[in-house]
Design a protein around this motif. Sequence first.
Motif, PDB file in Angstrom:
ATOM      1  N   SER A 201     -72.010  75.302 -56.035  1.00 46.73           N
ATOM      2  CA  SER A 201     -72.203  76.725 -56.343  1.00 46.73           C
ATOM      3  C   SER A 201     -73.325  77.330 -55.503  1.00 46.73           C
ATOM      4  O   SER A 201     -73.247  78.496 -55.091  1.00 46.73           O
ATOM      5  N   ASP A 204     -71.955  78.054 -52.077  1.00 42.06           N
ATOM      6  CA  ASP A 204     -71.165  79.291 -52.095  1.00 42.06           C
ATOM      7  C   ASP A 204     -72.067  80.520 -52.167  1.00 42.06           C
ATOM      8  O   ASP A 204     -71.777  81.553 -51.547  1.00 42.06           O
ATOM      9  N   LEU A 205     -73.140  80.414 -52.940  1.00 40.39           N
ATOM     10  CA  LEU A 205     -74.051  81.560 -53.097  1.00 40.39           C
ATOM     11  C   LEU A 205     -74.719  81.915 -51.781  1.00 40.39           C
ATOM     12  O   LEU A 205     -74.688  83.077 -51.338  1.00 40.39           O
ATOM     13  N   GLY A 207     -73.845  80.960 -48.780  1.00 34.08           N
ATOM     14  CA  GLY A 207     -72.809  81.309 -47.809  1.00 34.08           C
ATOM     15  C   GLY A 207     -72.318  82.732 -47.979  1.00 34.08           C
ATOM     16  O   GLY A 207     -72.091  83.446 -46.981  1.00 34.08           O
ATOM     17  N   THR A 208     -72.185  83.180 -49.227  1.00 31.14           N
ATOM     18  CA  THR A 208     -71.745  84.555 -49.478  1.00 31.14           C
ATOM     19  C   THR A 208     -72.768  85.565 -48.994  1.00 31.14           C
ATOM     20  O   THR A 208     -72.413  86.630 -48.458  1.00 31.14           O
ATOM     21  N   GLN A 211     -72.485  85.726 -45.248  1.00 26.96           N
ATOM     22  CA  GLN A 211     -71.238  86.395 -44.891  1.00 26.96           C
ATOM     23  C   GLN A 211     -71.360  87.923 -45.068  1.00 26.96           C
ATOM     24  O   GLN A 211     -70.910  88.695 -44.209  1.00 26.96           O
ATOM     25  N   SER A 212     -71.959  88.333 -46.165  1.00 28.96           N
ATOM     26  CA  SER A 212     -72.159  89.777 -46.398  1.00 28.96           C
ATOM     27  C   SER A 212     -73.069  90.381 -45.339  1.00 28.96           C
ATOM     28  O   SER A 212     -72.838  91.505 -44.858  1.00 28.96           O
ATOM     29  N   ASP A 258     -69.799  78.985 -39.164  1.00 36.33           N
ATOM     30  CA  ASP A 258     -69.818  78.616 -40.579  1.00 36.33           C
ATOM     31  C   ASP A 258     -71.232  78.162 -40.970  1.00 36.33           C
ATOM     32  O   ASP A 258     -72.016  77.700 -40.128  1.00 36.33           O
ATOM     33  N   PHE A 324     -69.715  76.176 -45.649  1.00 35.96           N
ATOM     34  CA  PHE A 324     -69.135  77.388 -46.198  1.00 35.96           C
ATOM     35  C   PHE A 324     -68.440  78.115 -45.058  1.00 35.96           C
ATOM     36  O   PHE A 324     -69.046  78.446 -44.041  1.00 35.96           O
ATOM     37  N   ILE A 326     -66.899  81.085 -43.072  1.00 33.90           N
ATOM     38  CA  ILE A 326     -67.051  82.544 -42.948  1.00 33.90           C
ATOM     39  C   ILE A 326     -65.852  83.085 -42.186  1.00 33.90           C
ATOM     40  O   ILE A 326     -65.565  82.677 -41.082  1.00 33.90           O
TER      41      ILE A 326
END
Length: 326
Positions: A201, A204-205, A207-208, A211-212, A258, A324, A326
Amino acid sequence: MMCYCVNTQPHLYHSHTSSMLWKPFVSSPLHVSATKLIVSASCTKMSFSSESMAINMMSVKKIPISAAATSSNSNVTNDNFGEDTIDSAKGSGTSARGRRLLKVEEEKRKREYDRLHTYPAWAKVLEDACKNDEELRHVLGDSLGNPELMRKRIQERVRKKGRDFNKSKTGSVLAFKVSFRDFNPLGSYIWFELIGSPSDSNVDLLGTVIQSWYVMGRLGAYNSSNLQLTNASMDYNPLYDSVEGSKVMPSSFHDISDVEFQDNWGRVWVDLGTTDFLAIDILLNCLTVLSSEYLGIQQVVFGGRRIGDWEEGMTSADFGYKSFKI
């Protein structure tokens, strides 16, 4: 007792020393009771009194050195009383300063006793936990040993975190370090050293967030040439000139890789393209809150080919590798 007898007849008085006027004899206590001797430091005149049977030496200062034999018993009693008074003063212990020091020492022993026998169990647990928890030591600070202050620090922490205080997370109150190592905005790695190995998790956090950040840069968000409202006053309705904004040269984030992780290290390769360094400030602002609330970060390094224990080509999940997309 040895005394001296004086011939008091007027015709026997001579001022020279050759006359034998003094004759020693042993007197009885009755004779001694009427005698008083006063000695002066500087003798200027000698007089004889038949009524008092005494020798007086006249001077600037007179010091009595003896008293009547009849009062000898009372003198002994007075001397004993004085000695008893001195002994009792010594036995009382001490001067005022000494008594104050004894009182301070007694209060110190009492506080130490109270601390050992009435110290809250929860405070002892927190002190023991601080030995292995750097973040908890930072929260408590200099309140260790003071249960009331420790309670206030914990309450402040709870109020700051709200309902999420007991939520499982690895956020840190310690600010992460930021450094640059030959950073090339057109092609360099950005490294993240986490406090511990990230969970799925957490991967993912983070990585998000990256990505944003990339998506906004791709859309030209980090263009310092068009910051019309940055210095505008919000006391009145500000004006934004969209025509002027459209004429500004666009900036765009070119490329990104990534996000990869090996143990507690993560990295991402970026090409900022025509994006301004405003993008880096915005990324660091995001990571600051992320580290404080959710995912503890020790340091962020811009640039560099190899940081920490990173092993190139190692992509096996059995050895702690995660990524992660992207």
